[in-house]
Design an enzyme around this catalytic site. Structure first.
Site, PDB file in Angstrom:
ATOM      1  CG  ASP A   1      -0.360  -0.122   2.515  1.00 38.27           C
ATOM      2  OD1 ASP A   1       0.885  -0.196   2.601  1.00 38.27           O
ATOM      3  OD2 ASP A   1      -1.114  -0.136   3.518  1.00 38.27           O
ATOM      4  CB  SER A   2       4.590   1.743  -0.114  1.00 40.68           C
ATOM      5  OG  SER A   2       4.829   0.547  -0.828  1.00 40.68           O
TER       6      SER A   2
ATOM      7  CE  LYS B   1       3.208  -6.046   3.803  1.00 41.59           C
ATOM      8  NZ  LYS B   1       2.734  -4.870   4.558  1.00 41.59           N
TER       9      LYS B   1
ATOM     10  CD  GLU C   1       7.706  -0.242   7.624  1.00 39.08           C
ATOM     11  OE1 GLU C   1       6.741  -0.950   7.274  1.00 39.08           O
ATOM     12  OE2 GLU C   1       7.894   0.918   7.189  1.00 39.08           O
TER      13      GLU C   1
HETATM   14  O1  KIV Z   1       3.580  -1.130   1.633  1.00 41.12           O
HETATM   15  C1  KIV Z   1       4.768  -1.472   1.693  1.00 41.12           C
HETATM   16  O2  KIV Z   1       5.595  -1.159   0.825  1.00 41.12           O
HETATM   17  C2  KIV Z   1       5.183  -2.275   2.839  1.00 41.12           C
HETATM   18  C3  KIV Z   1       6.662  -2.515   3.002  1.00 41.12           C
HETATM   19  C4  KIV Z   1       7.304  -1.310   3.552  1.00 41.12           C
HETATM   20  C5  KIV Z   1       6.930  -3.707   3.816  1.00 41.12           C
HETATM   21  O3  KIV Z   1       4.388  -2.692   3.599  1.00 41.12           O
END
Ligand code: KIV
Length: 273
Positions: free
Chosen positions: A53-54, A122, A191
């Site tokens: 979700d980044s 996730k 994280e």
């Molecule tokens: O959304 C994302 O990119 C993440 C990573 C930082 C693990 O959850």
């Protein structure tokens, strides 16, 4: 510079990841959000692609991960899945699509699996998401956990600084990691936590633990692709190693193109019909 030859495994599964941990082979995970980049990332031998979700930050330009919607995540994930031949594709369930109830978590996961073709989901959190993890798993969907700095809770934390430095929070994280494992998660992301704590978690769990800003003594590493390729310029946490300076490469290529167009140098005789 080290050159990695992807192992002969044809398709990475959650089972393969477990075997990698068992034999001490580190797991390499990166984010990707679109077809073109996912093709490159997969072809280069990455084990796990996270449609994180980044995407909310690096693709949509939002300040946090909170605004991205389930439809948007499915759009990104389905583009990635079409490109991937080898990697396991894990898709983040975005903020607001699993916290309400385990039923909501299951419905969101089923939409992700059905509409994107992703291989696993996730979600962030420990004991508070246990029922959701169990419910999603009951439908046969593999779940990856995420503890430590959980960006969907940024307004609760207030900052993006290192988590679990104090004993109480560190103990809770260790407990949560065990609870996620016992609930059936196939792996956990840690994280931005102290390396010693991450080492303790990874060595006391049997499932793979993938770190981002969690030191070297975990079972694998994950980075945001735009950060490690140097596309994002201003994000400079200590844990980030930049493997390229694509910001400069792209800026210079586009500058050359602009100059060529202005100078009437592009297209030339060979570049026309
Ligand atoms: O959304 C994302 O990119 C993440 C990573 C930082 C693990 O959850």
């Amino acid at each position: 510079m080290s050159v990695h030859k992807p192992s002969d495994i044809k398709k990475i599964t959650t089972h393969q990841l477990q075997e990698m941990k068992n034999r001490g082979e580190k797991i390499a995970m990166l984010t990707a959000y679109d077809y073109s980049m996912a093709r490159i990332v997969d072809g280069a031998g990455i084990d796990v692609i996270l449609v994180g979700d980044s995407a909310s930050n690096v693709m949509a330009g939002n300040e946090t991960t909170l605004p991205i919607t389930l439809d948007q995540m499915i759009y990104h994930a389905s583009s990635v899945v079409k490109a991937v031949k080898r990697a396991l594709v894990v898709v983040d369930i975005p903020f607001g699509y699993y916290q309400g109830s385990s039923g909501e978590a299951l419905r969101s996961s089923i939409r992700i699996m059905k509409e994107s073709g992703g291989h696993a989901v996730k979600l962030e959190g420990g004991s508070e998401v246990k029922d959701s993890v169990l419910r999603i798993l009951s439908a046969g969907v593999p779940v990856m956990g995420h503890l430590g700095l959980t960006p969907q809770s940024i307004y609760k934390f207030g900052t993006y600084t290192v988590r679990a430095k104090e004993e109480v929070e560190a103990n809770k994280l260790l407990e949560d990691a065990h609870l996620l494992q016992e609930s059936g998660c196939f792996a956990i992301v840690l994280e931005k936590i102290p390396a010693e704590l991450a080492k303790k978690v990874a060595s006391s769990l049997t499932i793979p633990v993938i770190g981002i800003g969690a030191g070297p003594e975990v079972d694998g590493q994950v980075l945001v692709m735009q950060d490690m390729l140097g596309i994002t310029k201003d994000f400079k946490p200590r844990f980030l190693r930049r493997y390229a300076d694509l910001h400069s490469v792209i800026t210079s290529a586009i500058g050359n193109y602009v100059a060529d167009v202005k100078a009437r140098d592009f297209p030339n005789q060979e570049e026309k019909y």
